[in-house]
Design a protein around this motif. Structure first.
Motif, PDB file in Angstrom:
ATOM      1  N   ALA A  90     -30.475  10.126 -12.011  1.00  0.00           N
ATOM      2  CA  ALA A  90     -31.245   8.880 -11.963  1.00  0.00           C
ATOM      3  C   ALA A  90     -31.520   8.373 -13.378  1.00  0.00           C
ATOM      4  N   ILE A  91     -31.834   9.284 -14.287  1.00  0.00           N
ATOM      5  CA  ILE A  91     -32.085   8.907 -15.685  1.00  0.00           C
ATOM      6  C   ILE A  91     -30.828   8.296 -16.300  1.00  0.00           C
ATOM      7  N   GLU A  92     -29.687   8.925 -16.077  1.00  0.00           N
ATOM      8  CA  GLU A  92     -28.426   8.412 -16.636  1.00  0.00           C
ATOM      9  C   GLU A  92     -28.101   7.019 -16.111  1.00  0.00           C
ATOM     10  N   ARG A  93     -28.407   6.757 -14.834  1.00  0.00           N
ATOM     11  CA  ARG A  93     -28.147   5.435 -14.257  1.00  0.00           C
ATOM     12  C   ARG A  93     -29.163   4.403 -14.727  1.00  0.00           C
ATOM     13  N   LEU A 112     -40.943   6.736 -26.053  1.00  0.00           N
ATOM     14  CA  LEU A 112     -41.944   7.579 -25.392  1.00  0.00           C
ATOM     15  C   LEU A 112     -41.537   7.895 -23.958  1.00  0.00           C
ATOM     16  N   TYR A 113     -40.972   6.920 -23.274  1.00  0.00           N
ATOM     17  CA  TYR A 113     -40.506   7.144 -21.900  1.00  0.00           C
ATOM     18  C   TYR A 113     -39.369   8.165 -21.900  1.00  0.00           C
ATOM     19  N   ARG A 114     -38.466   8.057 -22.850  1.00  0.00           N
ATOM     20  CA  ARG A 114     -37.360   9.021 -22.959  1.00  0.00           C
ATOM     21  C   ARG A 114     -37.907  10.440 -23.137  1.00  0.00           C
ATOM     22  N   GLU A 115     -38.907  10.584 -24.012  1.00  0.00           N
ATOM     23  CA  GLU A 115     -39.527  11.894 -24.220  1.00  0.00           C
ATOM     24  C   GLU A 115     -40.193  12.400 -22.940  1.00  0.00           C
ATOM     25  N   ALA A 116     -40.894  11.522 -22.247  1.00  0.00           N
ATOM     26  CA  ALA A 116     -41.570  11.916 -21.015  1.00  0.00           C
ATOM     27  C   ALA A 116     -40.560  12.337 -19.948  1.00  0.00           C
ATOM     28  N   LEU A 117     -39.461  11.606 -19.849  1.00  0.00           N
ATOM     29  CA  LEU A 117     -38.420  11.959 -18.881  1.00  0.00           C
ATOM     30  C   LEU A 117     -37.806  13.313 -19.207  1.00  0.00           C
ATOM     31  N   GLY A 150     -37.400  19.074 -17.888  1.00  0.00           N
ATOM     32  CA  GLY A 150     -37.582  20.486 -18.216  1.00  0.00           C
ATOM     33  C   GLY A 150     -38.489  21.194 -17.235  1.00  0.00           C
ATOM     34  N   LEU A 151     -39.532  20.515 -16.792  1.00  0.00           N
ATOM     35  CA  LEU A 151     -40.421  21.099 -15.782  1.00  0.00           C
ATOM     36  C   LEU A 151     -39.701  21.261 -14.449  1.00  0.00           C
ATOM     37  N   ILE A 152     -38.952  20.247 -14.060  1.00  0.00           N
ATOM     38  CA  ILE A 152     -38.226  20.309 -12.790  1.00  0.00           C
ATOM     39  C   ILE A 152     -37.225  21.456 -12.810  1.00  0.00           C
TER      40      ILE A 152
END
Length: 95
Positions: free
Chosen positions: A87-90, A11-16, A21-23
């Motif tokens: 940041a997500i990748e790290r 769920l966190y992956r989906e939210a990220l 996409g919004l950013i």
């Protein structure tokens, strides 16, 4: 009584991904616009979103999340999407 725990990572992956996409859609002329949070304009909110992912990484690594500021500011205006994705990748290896 048995307690079942649901893994929150999918769920966190989906939210990220949704947030990334919004950013991607934020234009430079929108950065100074207000947000529902009186303390954050869009620029500050984007820096805060990057900071939340950085804090998640630090927590996953067993560190103190307070070592990361509430708002990350060490990138230029056009780099918010790249900074967020970086940041997500790290963060994922820690989780």
């Amino acid at each position: 009584m048995t307690t079942q725990t649901t893994d929150p990572r999918p769920l966190y992956r989906e939210a990220l991904a949704w947030t990334a996409g919004l950013i991607d859609q934020v234009r430079e002329d929108q950065l100074a616009a207000s947000t529902p949070c009186a303390d954050f304009d869009v620029r500050t909110l984007l820096g805060h979103l990057v900071a939340t992912v950085e804090r998640a990484r630090v927590i996953g690594e067993g560190g103190d999340p307070s070592t990361i500021p509430l708002v990350v500011t060490d990138f230029s205006d056009g780099d918010y999407a790249a900074a967020y994705r970086s940041a997500i990748e790290r963060m994922w290896p820690a989780w």
